[in-house]
Design a protein around this motif. Structure first.
Motif, PDB file in Angstrom:
ATOM      1  N   ILE A 222      43.301  36.074  27.401  1.00 40.96           N
ATOM      2  CA  ILE A 222      42.566  36.443  27.847  1.00 40.96           C
ATOM      3  C   ILE A 222      42.535  38.239  28.311  1.00 40.96           C
ATOM      4  N   SER A 223      43.864  38.264  28.447  1.00 35.07           N
ATOM      5  CA  SER A 223      43.552  40.321  28.701  1.00 35.07           C
ATOM      6  C   SER A 223      42.818  40.666  27.195  1.00 35.07           C
ATOM      7  N   ASN A 224      42.927  39.815  25.957  1.00 33.80           N
ATOM      8  CA  ASN A 224      42.365  41.029  25.132  1.00 33.80           C
ATOM      9  C   ASN A 224      40.526  41.459  25.118  1.00 33.80           C
ATOM     10  N   ALA A 225      39.757  40.853  25.999  1.00 32.89           N
ATOM     11  CA  ALA A 225      38.894  40.976  26.877  1.00 32.89           C
ATOM     12  C   ALA A 225      38.569  42.013  27.431  1.00 32.89           C
ATOM     13  N   SER A 226      38.856  42.513  27.000  1.00 29.27           N
ATOM     14  CA  SER A 226      39.504  44.165  28.141  1.00 29.27           C
ATOM     15  C   SER A 226      38.126  44.685  28.265  1.00 29.27           C
ATOM     16  N   MET A 227      36.845  44.683  27.898  1.00 26.35           N
ATOM     17  CA  MET A 227      35.419  44.603  28.791  1.00 26.35           C
ATOM     18  C   MET A 227      34.840  44.154  29.849  1.00 26.35           C
ATOM     19  N   LEU A 228      35.621  43.491  29.580  1.00 27.52           N
ATOM     20  CA  LEU A 228      35.160  41.959  30.519  1.00 27.52           C
ATOM     21  C   LEU A 228      34.833  42.280  32.152  1.00 27.52           C
ATOM     22  N   LYS A 229      33.798  42.060  32.534  1.00 23.81           N
ATOM     23  CA  LYS A 229      32.555  42.182  33.873  1.00 23.81           C
ATOM     24  C   LYS A 229      32.872  41.546  34.737  1.00 23.81           C
ATOM     25  N   ASN A 230      32.501  39.392  33.772  1.00 26.77           N
ATOM     26  CA  ASN A 230      32.039  38.918  34.530  1.00 26.77           C
ATOM     27  C   ASN A 230      32.830  38.062  34.179  1.00 26.77           C
ATOM     28  N   LEU A 231      33.546  37.026  35.192  1.00 24.70           N
ATOM     29  CA  LEU A 231      34.119  36.076  34.445  1.00 24.70           C
ATOM     30  C   LEU A 231      34.372  34.480  35.162  1.00 24.70           C
ATOM     31  N   ASP A 232      33.152  33.398  35.034  1.00 19.51           N
ATOM     32  CA  ASP A 232      33.676  32.452  35.909  1.00 19.51           C
ATOM     33  C   ASP A 232      33.789  31.084  34.845  1.00 19.51           C
ATOM     34  N   LEU A 233      35.501  30.673  35.298  1.00 19.96           N
ATOM     35  CA  LEU A 233      36.063  29.349  34.923  1.00 19.96           C
ATOM     36  C   LEU A 233      35.777  28.039  35.803  1.00 19.96           C
ATOM     37  N   GLY A 234      34.580  28.448  36.871  1.00 17.93           N
ATOM     38  CA  GLY A 234      34.650  27.427  37.826  1.00 17.93           C
ATOM     39  C   GLY A 234      34.379  25.822  37.601  1.00 17.93           C
ATOM     40  N   ASP A 235      34.366  24.897  38.473  1.00 14.19           N
ATOM     41  CA  ASP A 235      34.183  23.817  38.181  1.00 14.19           C
ATOM     42  C   ASP A 235      34.516  23.336  36.728  1.00 14.19           C
ATOM     43  N   ASN A 236      36.200  23.116  36.367  1.00 18.62           N
ATOM     44  CA  ASN A 236      36.911  22.807  35.184  1.00 18.62           C
ATOM     45  C   ASN A 236      37.452  22.322  35.241  1.00 18.62           C
ATOM     46  N   LEU A 237      38.807  21.884  34.714  1.00 22.92           N
ATOM     47  CA  LEU A 237      39.679  21.178  34.738  1.00 22.92           C
ATOM     48  C   LEU A 237      41.473  21.863  34.347  1.00 22.92           C
ATOM     49  N   PHE A 238      40.762  23.362  34.197  1.00 25.26           N
ATOM     50  CA  PHE A 238      42.158  24.139  34.186  1.00 25.26           C
ATOM     51  C   PHE A 238      43.016  24.208  34.775  1.00 25.26           C
ATOM     52  N   SER A 239      44.465  23.954  34.381  1.00 24.73           N
ATOM     53  CA  SER A 239      45.693  23.442  35.033  1.00 24.73           C
ATOM     54  C   SER A 239      46.764  25.012  34.739  1.00 24.73           C
ATOM     55  N   GLY A 240      47.989  24.823  35.752  1.00 25.92           N
ATOM     56  CA  GLY A 240      49.092  25.757  35.673  1.00 25.92           C
ATOM     57  C   GLY A 240      48.386  26.744  36.016  1.00 25.92           C
ATOM     58  N   PRO A 241      49.002  28.060  36.328  1.00 24.28           N
ATOM     59  CA  PRO A 241      48.956  29.159  36.762  1.00 24.28           C
ATOM     60  C   PRO A 241      48.402  29.640  36.823  1.00 24.28           C
ATOM     61  N   ILE A 242      47.558  31.244  37.198  1.00 19.89           N
ATOM     62  CA  ILE A 242      47.058  31.874  37.250  1.00 19.89           C
ATOM     63  C   ILE A 242      47.099  32.966  36.850  1.00 19.89           C
ATOM     64  N   PRO A 243      46.713  33.109  35.841  1.00 28.35           N
ATOM     65  CA  PRO A 243      47.394  34.086  34.985  1.00 28.35           C
ATOM     66  C   PRO A 243      47.504  34.790  35.571  1.00 28.35           C
ATOM     67  N   LYS A 244      48.843  36.312  35.682  1.00 25.60           N
ATOM     68  CA  LYS A 244      48.411  37.919  35.449  1.00 25.60           C
ATOM     69  C   LYS A 244      48.004  38.319  35.261  1.00 25.60           C
ATOM     70  N   MET A 245      47.956  38.312  33.634  1.00 34.95           N
ATOM     71  CA  MET A 245      47.524  39.117  32.588  1.00 34.95           C
ATOM     72  C   MET A 245      45.770  39.206  32.957  1.00 34.95           C
ATOM     73  N   LEU A 246      45.220  38.891  34.148  1.00 37.78           N
ATOM     74  CA  LEU A 246      43.824  38.977  34.866  1.00 37.78           C
ATOM     75  C   LEU A 246      43.937  40.510  34.737  1.00 37.78           C
ATOM     76  N   ALA A 247      45.199  40.814  35.620  1.00 40.32           N
ATOM     77  CA  ALA A 247      44.937  42.756  35.589  1.00 40.32           C
ATOM     78  C   ALA A 247      44.939  43.665  34.287  1.00 40.32           C
ATOM     79  N   SER A 248      45.057  42.922  33.870  1.00 41.50           N
ATOM     80  CA  SER A 248      44.609  43.904  32.405  1.00 41.50           C
ATOM     81  C   SER A 248      42.997  43.971  32.321  1.00 41.50           C
ATOM     82  N   LEU A 249      41.869  43.230  33.140  1.00 44.44           N
ATOM     83  CA  LEU A 249      40.707  43.619  32.512  1.00 44.44           C
ATOM     84  C   LEU A 249      39.957  44.490  33.929  1.00 44.44           C
ATOM     85  N   LYS A 250      40.224  45.926  33.688  1.00 47.61           N
ATOM     86  CA  LYS A 250      40.286  47.041  34.778  1.00 47.61           C
ATOM     87  C   LYS A 250      38.385  46.302  35.253  1.00 47.61           C
ATOM     88  N   HIS A 251      37.922  46.469  34.235  1.00 43.53           N
ATOM     89  CA  HIS A 251      36.984  46.349  34.585  1.00 43.53           C
ATOM     90  C   HIS A 251      36.196  45.470  35.259  1.00 43.53           C
TER      91      HIS A 251
END
Length: 605
Positions: A222-251
């Motif tokens: 997800i960190s490769n989408a470096s220009m990402l402003k709006n990320l909505d993954l809500g109401d799914n079945l995702f599991s596991g840890p919330i990735p620290k790589m979200l920090a790369s999304l500076k915008h």
């Protein structure tokens, strides 16, 4: 040659006109053989070759009629060989989408959103649309899967397949290899499987995948989408840890990962490390992690998050410990108990926040002497050099936002009508019950509190404005909440009692549709009000909260008529121009009439 080509375009559009209908007969009256096709409503021609290059008939209430073949998109359109833009969005068109539409190689934009169209996306569509930049098919009844070869649409900038319901299967891997993509919206479908690796989307700003059945981990790619402003993954079945790589999304501005099975770290590590990494995202204004099994304690460094943060949702998790004192803008709210056993809410003001003293003084002045059944009562004010607080009536049932948007809460139609009458009565009292009218300026669902009997009370006058005698308007630099803010307030800072009326109209829409004005579906050009205005003619079933109105309901027609009447009122409250909005006195009268009709009709069904 040009005349012959133009005549062929005219012939194709006249055939198209014969197959659809509209309530005002705009096309029947304007599209005639006696006038140049380039002068027809909704038609644009090229400057050099004078061929039809764009057809824009959005929001014209075009619809299907009897006999059954009417209302469909005719094959005739494919004969306009130079057509670049086809916009038939927000109409009432039905029937199959001709597969030949996806073979017009000149197309740059295809917008068929918000109709009742059926069919599938042809597997070979991507081979025939080399210039396609925008594909808008949301809010239709298409079925099948997203073509695997979608990655061949090398110029695609916007892909919107939201709320098709019948869309199944996995997200094609090549979707995230289209370097031109800026927006992907696949929300509210039945897509499953893992989120593919995000490899080459350097321009992607919006990724909306909420309301599907996607599973597995949120990939670190997800960190490769470096220009990402709006990320909505809500109401799914995702599991596991919330990735620290979200920090790369500076915008990043909006992060919504609510209602999944995500955890903070590992089964034994309950540190909210991902939250500390988000301190790198300086533009964050909204975070929602609600409805995940997130355990542990909220860390104190939550106070280091972006200063622009407006919303932080972490309800229905597994949190423990205390609320960090670092949380809060003008203040934090605590639950307390007085010596006589009375439960109260204590709002303690944050001195570190610029404007806190001013907010305290305003709130005291505005509330101290206000006594009304539907306004949160200030029991007392506490003030010293280093401590200021308000002691308020405690509302045991929380706020309207919780009841509208939490999984375990539901309001029936009568409760919603009663709550909105309570709110209208409160606002009307503020506007007309005092020599100096009081403007709340920040009416929204989280400021509408419910007591043990589900009676609504308007609270939080943190930015309330008082209109002086003889003044019609006051100008302020304080901003209310985005989405509920009247247009003139947001643009100029000018406020009047009509600002509250606008906010109330937006809340009316939200209360009966369960849609927030801040949902990613709504952008500047399509606000929640514009959506309601274009969708209401299709009937209440198209716009109402799906849990509130179902075709099999015993009182379906009665409830549908009630909701339609309330939405008409909401549109009158939220008119663009302040002078066109209703007065709250009239709103109260109209709502009470609607409620009485509802009750009478239920009794007589």
């Amino acid at each position: 040659m040009t005349a012959r080509n133009l005549n062929s375009d005219q012939f194709a559009l006249l055939e198209f006109k014969d197959r659809i209908a509209g309530p005002q007969n705009v096309l029947a009256n304007n599209w005639t053989a006696s006038t140049s096709v380039c002068n027809w409503i909704g038609v644009s021609c090229g400057i050099l070759h004078k061929r039809v290059i764009a057809l824009n008939l959005t929001s014209m209430n075009l619809r299907g009629t009897i006999p059954p073949h009417l209302g469909t998109i005719p094959e005739a359109l494919v004969n306009i060989s130079n057509l670049e833009i086809l916009n038939l969005g927000f109409n009432q068109l039905s029937g199959q989408v001709p597969s030949s539409i996806f073979k017009i190689s000149s197309f740059k934009i295809i917008d068929l959103s918000s109709n009742s169209l059926s069919g599938t996306l042809p597997n070979d569509m991507c081979q025939h649309l080399p210039k396609l930049e925008g594909l808008y098919l949301s809010w239709n009844e298409l079925s099948g899967q997203i073509p695997e070869e979608i990655g061949n649409l090398l110029d695609l900038e916007l892909l919107n397949l939201k709320a098709i319901k019948g869309l199944t299967g996995q997200i094609p891997t090549l979707t995230f290899n289209i370097s031109s993509l800026k927006t992907i919206n696949l929300s509210n479908n039945s897509l499953s499987g893992n989120l593919p690796p995000i490899t080459n989307v350097p321009k992607l700003e919006t990724l909306l995948l909420w309301g599907n059945k996607l599973s597995g981990n949120i990939p670190n790619s997800i960190s490769n989408a470096s220009m990402l402003k709006n990320l909505d993954l809500g109401d799914n079945l995702f599991s596991g840890p919330i990735p620290k790589m979200l920090a790369s999304l500076k915008h990043l501005e909006v992060l919504l990962i609510h209602d999944n099975n995500l955890i903070t770290g590992s089964a034994t590590d309950h540190e909210w490390n991902f939250l500390s990494s988000l301190t790198n995202c300086k533009n964050l204004r909204k975070i929602s992690v609600s409805g995940n099994p997130l355990s542990g304690v909220l860390p104190t460094y939550i106070g280091n998050l972006s200063k622009s943060l407006q919303y932080f949702y972490a309800s229905y998790c597994e949190l423990q410990g205390n609320i960090p004192m670092e949380i809060g803008s003008f203040g934090y709210v605590y639950k307390g108990r007085l010596s006589d056993g009375m439960e109260v809410a204590i709002k303690v003001f944050n001195f570190q926040t610029e404007g806190a003293f001013r907010s305290f003084d305003i709130e005291c002045d505005a509330l101290r002497n206000i006594v009304h059944r539907n306004i949160v009562k200030v029991i007392t004010c506490c003030s010293s050099v280093d401590f200021k607080a308000l002691v308020l009536d405690y509302m045991s049932n929380g706020n309207l936002e919780k009841w509208l948007h939490s999984k375990n809460c539901f309001l029936d139609i009568k409760q919603r009508v009663d709550i909105m009458i309570d709110v209208a009565v409160a606002i009307e009292h503020l506007h007309n019950g005092y020599p100096t009218p009081i403007i709340h300026c920040d009416i929204k669902p989280s400021n509408i509190l419910l007591d043990e009997d589900m009676v609504a009370h308007v609270g939080d006058f943190g930015i309330a404005k008082l209109l002086g005698e003889g003044e019609v308007m006051k100008q302020t630099m304080t901003l209310a909440t985005i989405g509920y803010m009247a247009p003139e307030f947001g643009l100029t800072g000018i406020v009047s009692i009509k600002c509250d009326v606008y906010s109330y109209g937006i809340i009316l829409i939200e209360t009966f549709t369960k849609k927030k004005p801040t949902d990613n579906f709504f952008a500047e050009e399509v606000t929640i009000r514009h959506w309601m205005e274009s969708s209401l003619p299709k009937g209440a079933i198209e716009i109402a909260d799906v849990d509130l109105l179902r075709r099999e309901d015993e009182y379906f027609v009665v409830k549908a008529n009630c909701i339609s009447s309330i939405m008409e009122l909401a549109l009158n409250c939220s008119a663009e121009l302040p002078e066109e909005r209703k007065d709250m006195k009239d709103v109260v009268v109209e709502l009470k009439k609607i409620k009485q009709r509802l009750l009478n009709n239920i009794e007589h069904v």
